[in-house]
Design an enzyme around this catalytic site. Structure first.
Site, PDB file in Angstrom:
ATOM      1  N   HIS A 191      -1.440  -8.925  11.828  1.00  0.00           N
ATOM      2  CA  HIS A 191      -2.044  -7.995  13.071  1.00  0.00           C
ATOM      3  C   HIS A 191      -2.920  -9.138  13.950  1.00  0.00           C
ATOM      4  CE1 HIS A 191      -0.201  -4.354  11.895  1.00  0.00           C
ATOM      5  NE2 HIS A 191      -0.954  -4.384  10.726  1.00  0.00           N
ATOM      6  N   LYS A 224       0.624  -1.250   0.132  1.00  0.00           N
ATOM      7  CA  LYS A 224      -0.076   0.051  -0.142  1.00  0.00           C
ATOM      8  C   LYS A 224       0.942   1.076  -0.020  1.00  0.00           C
ATOM      9  CE  LYS A 224      -1.058  -0.698   4.956  1.00  0.00           C
ATOM     10  NZ  LYS A 224      -0.509  -1.947   5.089  1.00  0.00           N
ATOM     11  N   ASN A 239      -1.451   6.763   6.880  1.00  0.00           N
ATOM     12  CA  ASN A 239      -0.525   5.555   7.588  1.00  0.00           C
ATOM     13  C   ASN A 239       0.654   5.711   6.926  1.00  0.00           C
ATOM     14  OD1 ASN A 239      -0.427   3.372   9.292  1.00  0.00           O
ATOM     15  ND2 ASN A 239       0.218   2.188   7.267  1.00  0.00           N
TER      16      ASN A 239
END
Length: 479
Positions: free
Chosen positions: A218, A147, A170
C-alpha cells in the site's frame, strides 16, 4: 514472552479452560456511547459505509451519507431509514455541523475531514464505531499477509468450543453487523483489520490483538513504509495490562509495535510460545501438540498462520481440545494456495490473494526443495520493490509470466532471475506458463499486485485463472 516494556510471565488472571469444557471468554470493554440526536456524516458508501450509516440511523442519529460518486448501488435501505444523501462530491457544508464523522477505509485523505478533526470532531472508522457497542470478546488481527486465514481459523476454534462466533470487518461482513448478535453480546468477535481501518481508531480495545507480519504494501497510499507500519501498530494503542498482544517472536519490527502498547506481549513462530518443533506444532504453555502432517492447512506460510491462530485462541480463553480440533479440520480459504488441479504432471495453484510482494515471496518459498515454479504475476502496482521476488525466483523459479499494468516494472525488478514471458490476458498467461513448465513443476498464480487493472477483485482474478486451468486439454482438476 510477555510485557509492554520487556518480558514478563502470562498474567495470572488468564483463564485456561480445561479440555472438553466450554471456553470462557472475557471481553475488553470499550466505552459505550449514545449517538441518538447526533449529526453523523458517513463518508464513502461501500459496504462498510452503508452499514455504518444504517447502524447510526437505527440508533437515532441524524445521518448524512456522503460519496464522491453520483451513482451508488444499495442506497434504498438508507433512504428508508431516513438517511440524507449527499453525492457527487464532499460539500464542506455538510461537515460544518457534524458531531461525528465515520470514514470508510477506501476513502483517501480529505481536507474537509482533516479540518473537522482539527476542530475536535471525532473521526472514526466503521470498526471503531462498532467496537463501542460490542460486549463479547473482541479479537483483532492485522498483518500484511495471512490475516484472513488466521481470522477465519480463530473463529472456527471458537465455534469448535461451542461459542457463538463472528468473523468479519475487512473480511466479509462489516463489524457493525456483529452488534446485537449472540457473538457480539456474549461470544467471540474476530475482526480482520486493514491498515486503512486502523488509521481512524481511537478507543478500539481488543482483548487479544495480533500483527502477524509486516512487509511493503500500500505504498500507493502511504508516504513511506514507516507510515504503513505505524498504521498497523495502532491495533495495540488502546490495550491495557490485562490484554494480550501477539506478534512473531523473531520479528523486531512487530515486537516494537507490541511493546509500545500496554498489553502483555506473546510471540509465535521460531522462539515463541507456539511454534513448530520438528514435525509438530507445539504450544509450550498449554501442552498442545499436533503433527504438522495432520494440519488441515497446508503450505509453509500456513504453518505460521496455524501457530498464530492457536496462540490467539488460547489467549482468548478457547480450550485446547477445540483449538486442536479446528487445526485438524479447517482447510483454509479460497484463492489462497488453492490447488486447482494437475495437467501433464504440472500442478496449478491459485494464490490470487497474494496481492503484495511479501505474500508472493512466501508462496514461492513454500515450494523450496519440492518443486520448481512458473510464476504468474502482475496487476496494478502498489509501490513496493520487486527485488525480494527476484531473489525467490532465483531459488525456485522455472520462469515467470507477466501481465497487467505492472508487467514492465516487474520485468525490470526481476532482471535475469528467471526466463520471463509476457501475456495479454489470464487465459494467455496460463497457456504460456504451461509451455514453460516441466513435469513435476508447479504453475503458481501469486500476482504480487492488486487486481484492479483487469478484474474487480482478487477473487474474480482467481476464478478466471481456475477456469483457464480447467480449459486446458488433459486437465485433471479438483471437484
Amino acid at each position: 514472552m510477555a510485557g509492554a516494556a520487556g518480558h514478563r510471565p502470562l498474567l495470572d488472571h488468564l483463564h485456561h479452560a480445561r479440555d472438553g469444557e466450554p471456553g470462557h471468554v472475557e471481553a475488553a470493554m470499550t466505552a459505550s456511547i449514545d449517538i441518538a440526536g447526533e449529526r453523523v456524516v458517513v463518508v464513502g458508501l461501500g459496504a462498510s459505509g452503508r452499514a455504518a450509516a444504517r447502524f447510526c440511523a437505527e440508533r437515532g442519529a441524524q445521518v448524512v451519507a456522503n460519496d464522491s460518486r453520483t451513482e451508488v448501488d444499495g442506497l434504498e435501505p438508507l433512504v428508508a431509514a431516513g438517511v440524507e444523501l449527499s453525492l457527487g462530491g464532499h460539500d464542506p457544508a455538510i461537515f460544518q455541523s457534524a458531531n461525528r464523522i465515520v470514514v470508510s477505509p477506501g476513502v483517501p485523505p480529505l481536507a474537509v475531514v482533516d479540518e473537522a478533526a482539527a476542530r475536535g470532531v471525532p473521526v472514526w472508522s466503521e470498526v471503531e464505531l462498532a467496537s463501542r457497542f460490542l460486549r463479547g470478546t473482541l479479537v483483532a488481527i492485522t498483518g500484511t499477509n495471512g490475516k484472513s486465514t488466521v481470522t477465519s481459523l480463530v473463529a472456527a476454534m471458537g465455534e469448535a468450543a461451542g461459542l457463538p462466533a463472528f468473523a468479519g470487518a475487512n473480511l466479509g461482513e462489516p463489524l457493525v453487523h456483529a452488534v446485537g448478535t449472540a457473538a457480539g453480546d456474549r461470544g467471540l468477535v474476530v475482526a480482520e483489520l486493514s491498515s486503512f481501518q486502523l488509521e481512524r481508531v481511537d478507543a478500539l480495545r481488543p482483548k487479544v490483538a495480533a500483527v502477524l507480519n509486516v512487509s511493503e504494501d500500500h505504498l500507493d497510499r502511504y508516504d513511506s513504509y514507516a507510515g504503513y507500519v505505524a498504521a498497523k501498530g495502532r491495533i495495540f494503542a488502546a490495550q491495557r495490562a490485562e490484554d494480550h498482544a501477539v506478534v512473531p517472536a523473531d520479528d523486531e519490527v512487530c515486537l516494537g509495535l507490541a511493546r509500545a502498547g500496554a498489553g502483555a506481549v506473546h510471540g509465535f513462530g521460531p522462539g515463541g510460545e507456539v511454534r513448530i518443533e520438528g514435525d509438530d506444532l507445539v504450544d509450550t504453555e498449554s501442552g498442545l501438540r499436533v503433527p504438522v502432517a495432520e494440519l488441515a492447512l497446508t503450505g509453509g506460510p500456513n504453518r505460521l498462520n496455524a501457530c498464530a491462530a492457536a496462540l490467539i485462541a488460547r489467549l482468548a480463553g478457547i480450550p485446547r481440545a477445540a483449538i486442536e480440533g479446528a487445526l485438524r479440520s479447517f482447510g483454509g480459504l479460497g484463492h489462497r494456495m488453492e490447488l486447482v488441479g494437475e495437467v501433464d504432471g504440472v500442478a496449478y495453484f491459485d494464490d490470487s490473494k497474494a496481492t503484495n510482494v511479501g505474500a508472493a515471496v512466501a508462496a514461492l518459498r513454500g515450494f523450496m526443495g519440492r518443486r520448481r515454479v512458473v510464476l504468474i504475476a502482475g496487476g496494478r502496482d502498489k509501490g513496493g520493490s520487486y527485488a525480494p521476488l527476484a531473489d525467490a525466483l532465483r531459488e525456485v523459479g522455472r520462469g515467470a509470466v507477466l501481465l497487467g499494468e505492472a508487467a514492465e516494472r516487474i520485468r525490470a525488478g526481476l532482471g535475469d532471475a528467471a526466463p520471463l514471458r509476457a501475456a495479454e490476458s489470464m487465459e494467455d498467461a496460463v497457456r504460456v506458463a504451461r509451455e514453460l513448465a516441466q513435469p513435476g513443476d508447479a504453475v503458481l498464480l501469486a500476482p504480487a499486485c492488486s487486481s484492479f487493472d483487469m478484474f474487480r477483485s482478487y477473487a474474480e482474478r482467481g476464478d478466471v485463472f481456475q477456469a483457464a486451468v480447467r480449459s486446458l486439454d488433459s486437465a485433471e482438476v479438483n471437484p
